[in-house]
Structures are given as structure tokens and as C-alpha cells.
Design an enzyme around this catalytic site. Sequence first.
Site, PDB file in Angstrom:
ATOM      1  CG  HIS A  42     117.857 193.383 -85.289  1.00 27.91           C
ATOM      2  ND1 HIS A  42     118.949 193.741 -86.055  1.00 27.91           N
ATOM      3  CD2 HIS A  42     117.094 194.498 -85.220  1.00 27.91           C
ATOM      4  CE1 HIS A  42     118.840 195.013 -86.430  1.00 27.91           C
ATOM      5  NE2 HIS A  42     117.720 195.483 -85.920  1.00 27.91           N
ATOM      6  CG  HIS A 371     107.562 202.122 -81.467  1.00 29.94           C
ATOM      7  ND1 HIS A 371     106.822 201.044 -81.010  1.00 29.94           N
ATOM      8  CD2 HIS A 371     108.735 201.594 -81.895  1.00 29.94           C
ATOM      9  CE1 HIS A 371     107.524 199.932 -81.152  1.00 29.94           C
ATOM     10  NE2 HIS A 371     108.682 200.237 -81.698  1.00 29.94           N
ATOM     11  CD1 TRP A 374     108.263 194.541 -90.493  1.00 29.28           C
ATOM     12  CD2 TRP A 374     106.818 196.177 -90.941  1.00 29.28           C
ATOM     13  NE1 TRP A 374     107.397 194.063 -91.445  1.00 29.28           N
ATOM     14  CE2 TRP A 374     106.484 195.057 -91.739  1.00 29.28           C
ATOM     15  CE3 TRP A 374     106.033 197.330 -91.048  1.00 29.28           C
ATOM     16  CZ2 TRP A 374     105.422 195.056 -92.628  1.00 29.28           C
ATOM     17  CZ3 TRP A 374     104.966 197.322 -91.941  1.00 29.28           C
ATOM     18  CH2 TRP A 374     104.670 196.196 -92.711  1.00 29.28           C
ATOM     19  CG  ASN A 375     109.875 193.026 -85.016  1.00 27.61           C
ATOM     20  OD1 ASN A 375     109.856 192.514 -86.130  1.00 27.61           O
ATOM     21  ND2 ASN A 375     110.953 193.019 -84.258  1.00 27.61           N
ATOM     22  CD  GLU A 379     104.627 191.107 -82.147  1.00 28.22           C
ATOM     23  OE1 GLU A 379     105.511 190.271 -81.923  1.00 28.22           O
ATOM     24  OE2 GLU A 379     104.298 191.997 -81.330  1.00 28.22           O
ATOM     25  CG  ASP A 395     111.079 200.977 -89.592  1.00 29.12           C
ATOM     26  OD1 ASP A 395     111.509 201.391 -88.498  1.00 29.12           O
ATOM     27  OD2 ASP A 395     110.499 199.888 -89.711  1.00 29.12           O
TER      28      ASP A 395
END
Length: 478
Positions: A42, A371, A374-375, A379, A395
Amino acid sequence: MQPRAASEMSQESAAAAATGMAPAPAKAQPHVLLVSSPFQSHVNPLLRLGRRLAGKGLSVTFTTALRDGIRVFDDGDGGGGGVRVERLRGGGMWEPDDPRLRVPGDMARHVEAAGPAALEELIRREAEAGRPVACVVANAFVSWAVRVAGDVGLPCAILWIQSCAVLSVYYHYVYSLAAFPSGDEADSSGAVTIPGLPELDMDELRPLLIYTSDQEMWRQMLVGDLGSMTEKAPWVFVNTFDELEHEAVAGLRKHIPLIPVGPLVEPDDGGVDDDDVHGCTAWLDAQPRRSVVFVAFGSLVDIGHDEVVEIAEGLASTGRPFLWVLRDGNRALLPKDALIDACGGDRGKVVPWCEQRRVLAHAAVGCFVTHCGWNSTAEALAAGVLMVASPRWSDQRINTRFVVDVYRVGVRAPATPLTREALRLSVEEVTAGPEAEAMAARAAILGEKARAAVGGGGSSDRGVQAFVDRITSGGAEP
């Protein structure tokens, strides 16, 4: 707001001196306060958004309940890139080394209870220091920050750090805008249709918070976030870009004021990586182009002994050089001899941490075993790197669906937990399989679109600039 040229300011000063008048003091930059939950996944995107805001002339301060292990990439001026960092403190907030902060549930409950008073105190201190806050930007799971901003009369924006597709799923569920299986139906096969998204099956939906108890703390926080998006926040930033999720953005924009600002990835300027304490860059420099298998599962995924051994053997079986980020706790599960054998001398490198976006941007990296948080997904998309997806929860399964079936820039490993054979076959498929060349071409195009979106005048850059213009003009509505 862009700084004035030095020549313009010197001419203004000379004119003032000629008339015997002191030059007018420069107008203070509007001050934006960023409030994050204390998870690394985050912290990173919110800091990156903050740097973009600072680059466009805003004064930016970042705060969170800092705890041991959280990195804010301090390079002398707080968070770097013009962002100041102030620890959220007071109001009974635990100190960063308090062991209770290591338990995610305990930490989240404590921050939600102590955070409002600490945030009000920070806003007051900033005003007393001559830096009054003009707007608060909060990310997910700190909807209490939105309430505090409203209580003190400040406008507030929210940063959603997952994909727009996942946000749309949550929104359509909470507000009953789509038919979701419930009860016994949720335990069987089924599918959900949501505007702008492909049909999603229950295996992709079950890991989401919508299928947890109404009393689940994280679910309650999510519902609070969605309520803030519809009722209190005039801006909802999303870590995506229009060209990637155009249909999902268009569908959800009918309900909430979405502004795509992603991908929130720091550009690689080609400079020296001061954080490269494990020598990853030098090692990558010695590897052939697009040859390296990069393996990393983020800051929260823990893998057991058997899977650690399987991954080690699977990497050895690929015959390719690899860079494996294995946190110390997981590394202890791998027998030393097995690690040495897997590395095969200089062919493999195992490190506890690396600057992931720099590794993905390196020309030696050929595929990314991930995995699909989303980050990490964003990237990899920005770097144009193919993915082998091994999703675990939340997600990650929906992200995998988009990577494999929509963007078509990766494959899903056929087994979770990973087995050596599943890993070997998946790596072979994305690096040398019959579709590998076509996948690589699609990944390169997406990478170009991602860079264009955040570049000057790109779709995401325009969204950030519109927000800056509104804050600079003193407005609170988009």
C-alpha cells in the site's frame, strides 16, 4: 503548477529594487497529505503518486503508522522525489518496534482505533508549522482518514491500489448491480457478468472479500472505502491506465469519479541503484539478454518447506539463469546444500530483497514468476516482461485471468502450490513455446502504452494534472 524560471524571478526582483519596494513573497504551494495503511504493497503506490504530485508543483507529505520493516525509500528528503515523511504518532499509536504491529489483524484494528486522533494532531501540527493541508489522499483500508478529512473540512481523494476490474467487482457486489451466486450456489460452479469485464467464474471470485463474513474486519473496511468513493471523495484514483482497462474504466465511471493514474511505477533513470545491497544489477549485467527467470512473490506470501524445495528444483531444471527473491523466513526452510545445488554456482542468485521494478526493467530478464499481486503485475506490464502466474488469494486470480486471457502476456502455472515440473513447463512455454514470440510482442506493446500513459500528456498524466490544477485553484470538486 510549474515553478517560474530563474530569469523571470530575477527580473521581478530587479524591478522591485529599482522602485524601492520589496518583492512580493512567493505564493505557498498547496499542501497534500497522503495517508497510507502500513503495508508495503500500500505504501509503494501512494508514495509514487505523491512523487508525481510533487513533480507538478504541489507540496506533499506522506504519513502512515510506520512499523519495522516498512521501507519509504528515504534518500535525504523523507520519501524522496520531493515527498516529506511524517510518522503517524500520538493518540496512543504504538511505536514502530512494537511487536503487536507484526500481526496484521491486530495492527489494522489498532490503527483504525488510534489513527483518527493521530491524523487530526498531524493536520494541526502542519498548520502550526505554516504548512496547512489543502487535501488528503488516502489509500484503501484507511477510510477513517476520509472521515477525519471531512470532519476538519478538507476535501479528500482515495487511491485504489488494485485493478479497476477488481474494484468493479466489489462495487457491483456491494451495490447489488450484478447477480452474484450466494449460499449453496457460491460453493458450486457459476459465473458472474459485469459490464466491461470478461465473465468471471467462482474460482476467481471466491478469494475476494465479498465471500467472507459480514463481521470480517477487512470486509467492513472495504465497504467503508466503497461508501467513501460514492459519497465523500470527489476523486478516486486507480492504479491503472485507460489503454489497459478502457472498458472496465468506462463502465465503472458511470458510478464513481474514476481517475486512472497508473501504472504507479517509478521510471528507471539508468542511474546507480543505491538500494542494490545484494548486487543484483551487477549480476544481471553479466547475463544474456532475456535469459533470466525472475521469481518473487511479494511481501506477504509465505511459502512452505515443500514448495520452497520444489521451486529450487524447478529452477535448476530449467537450465536458465535465475534471480530468486526468497525472504529470510522462507529461505530458512531450504536446506543449505539444496540451495547451493539449485544455484549451480553463478547460474542462480538468491536474495532476501531487491528493487523489483529495476530488476524487471533490466534487459536480462526474460520472464517473471509471480503471485500476480497488482503492484507486481503493473510493474511487469510496464516493463514489457512475460509472466508465469501462481496466484494465491485476494485479487491475484482475477489479475491472472487478465494476464493470461485478456492481455495474453503470460501463462498460469498448472499447479498451486508450485511443483518443479509445473514451474519448468511454464517457464519453457513463455520463453520458448510456440506462442512465446507473439506474447513477447504483445508485452512490448503494452509496455510502450504504459510508459506513454504516464509520460507528459499521456492519459494518466492528464488525470494527475487535472487534479493538481483543481487543488491549485482552490477547488474541491473535479
